[in-house]
Design a protein around this motif. Sequence first.
Motif, mmCIF file in Angstrom:
data_model
loop_
_atom_site.group_PDB
_atom_site.id
_atom_site.type_symbol
_atom_site.label_atom_id
_atom_site.label_comp_id
_atom_site.label_asym_id
_atom_site.label_seq_id
_atom_site.Cartn_x
_atom_site.Cartn_y
_atom_site.Cartn_z
ATOM 1 N N UNK A 22 0.834 -1.205 0.000
ATOM 2 C CA UNK A 22 0.000 0.000 0.000
ATOM 3 C C UNK A 22 0.869 1.256 0.000
ATOM 4 N N UNK A 23 1.918 1.244 0.799
ATOM 5 C CA UNK A 23 2.832 2.380 0.877
ATOM 6 C C UNK A 23 3.535 2.634 -0.458
ATOM 7 N N UNK A 24 3.884 1.560 -1.153
ATOM 8 C CA UNK A 24 4.605 1.670 -2.434
ATOM 9 C C UNK A 24 3.679 1.989 -3.604
ATOM 10 N N UNK A 25 2.363 1.982 -3.360
ATOM 11 C CA UNK A 25 1.375 2.246 -4.408
ATOM 12 C C UNK A 25 1.164 3.754 -4.559
ATOM 13 N N UNK A 26 2.103 4.398 -5.219
ATOM 14 C CA UNK A 26 2.062 5.854 -5.386
ATOM 15 C C UNK A 26 0.919 6.300 -6.296
ATOM 16 N N UNK A 27 0.490 5.433 -7.225
ATOM 17 C CA UNK A 27 -0.566 5.832 -8.150
ATOM 18 C C UNK A 27 -1.961 5.592 -7.578
ATOM 19 N N UNK A 28 -2.057 4.971 -6.413
ATOM 20 C CA UNK A 28 -3.364 4.702 -5.812
ATOM 21 C C UNK A 28 -3.418 5.076 -4.348
ATOM 22 N N UNK A 29 -3.003 4.135 -3.499
ATOM 23 C CA UNK A 29 -3.149 4.289 -2.048
ATOM 24 C C UNK A 29 -2.446 5.524 -1.501
ATOM 25 N N UNK A 30 -1.211 5.773 -1.928
ATOM 26 C CA UNK A 30 -0.439 6.872 -1.331
ATOM 27 C C UNK A 30 -1.169 8.205 -1.467
ATOM 28 N N UNK A 31 -1.720 8.472 -2.642
ATOM 29 C CA UNK A 31 -2.427 9.743 -2.852
ATOM 30 C C UNK A 31 -3.630 9.866 -1.910
ATOM 31 N N UNK A 47 4.965 4.400 -10.589
ATOM 32 C CA UNK A 47 3.772 4.490 -9.757
ATOM 33 C C UNK A 47 3.694 3.404 -8.707
ATOM 34 N N UNK A 48 4.606 2.401 -8.829
ATOM 35 C CA UNK A 48 4.613 1.315 -7.857
ATOM 36 C C UNK A 48 6.049 1.041 -7.414
ATOM 37 N N UNK A 49 6.436 1.641 -6.296
ATOM 38 C CA UNK A 49 7.746 1.382 -5.695
ATOM 39 C C UNK A 49 8.921 1.834 -6.544
ATOM 40 N N UNK A 50 9.943 0.971 -6.587
ATOM 41 C CA UNK A 50 11.212 1.235 -7.285
ATOM 42 C C UNK A 50 10.974 1.856 -8.660
ATOM 43 N N UNK A 51 11.691 2.944 -8.927
ATOM 44 C CA UNK A 51 11.607 3.582 -10.237
ATOM 45 C C UNK A 51 10.530 4.653 -10.352
ATOM 46 N N UNK A 52 9.754 4.831 -9.296
ATOM 47 C CA UNK A 52 8.711 5.861 -9.325
ATOM 48 C C UNK A 52 9.355 7.232 -9.174
ATOM 49 N N UNK A 53 8.807 8.195 -9.898
ATOM 50 C CA UNK A 53 9.167 9.600 -9.744
ATOM 51 C C UNK A 53 7.870 10.320 -9.420
#
Length: 157
Positions: A22-31, A47-53
């Motif tokens: 959930x924490x690594x889900x920048x395109x969903x949960x994090x927002x 948008x999901x963990x490693x490699x996200x900007x």
Amino acid sequence: MAQVEATTERIIAADAETVFDALADYSGTRAKVLPEHFSEYEVREGGDGEGTLVHWKLQATSKRVRDCLLEVSEPTDGQLVEKDRNSSMVTTWTVTPAGEGKSRAVVTTVWNGAGGIGGFFEKTFAPKGLARIYDLVLAGLAAEVEKTEIEKTEIEK
């Protein structure tokens, strides 16, 4: 310039893998779990963990707004590191098991503080303020994953 550090943690009633995902889900949960201190949230790559900007503005106080452009890496299992391209700020999220169906989420942010009297005040007050903000993030994260865990349990019945 002295290094400034802010840390906060929370026990969450969900397993470590669920919390980390959930924490690594920048395109969903994090927002969803960010408090009002964060604005202009935008996933620019991944948008999901490693490699996200990811970009956001963090309003620490009424006068202090930090424009953040963060590169996300996963140096070890259960760990996310967000390095700000616009400053020396680095935030490390660590999620570990904390007993049956529970996990411990720890967030630590470090940066190079200002010198002189301004640096003194920054080192004295900024860690407490930032820890309060990240405690709100962890509270939102806990509410989100715990709600999901309850829903999964209901479906399994």
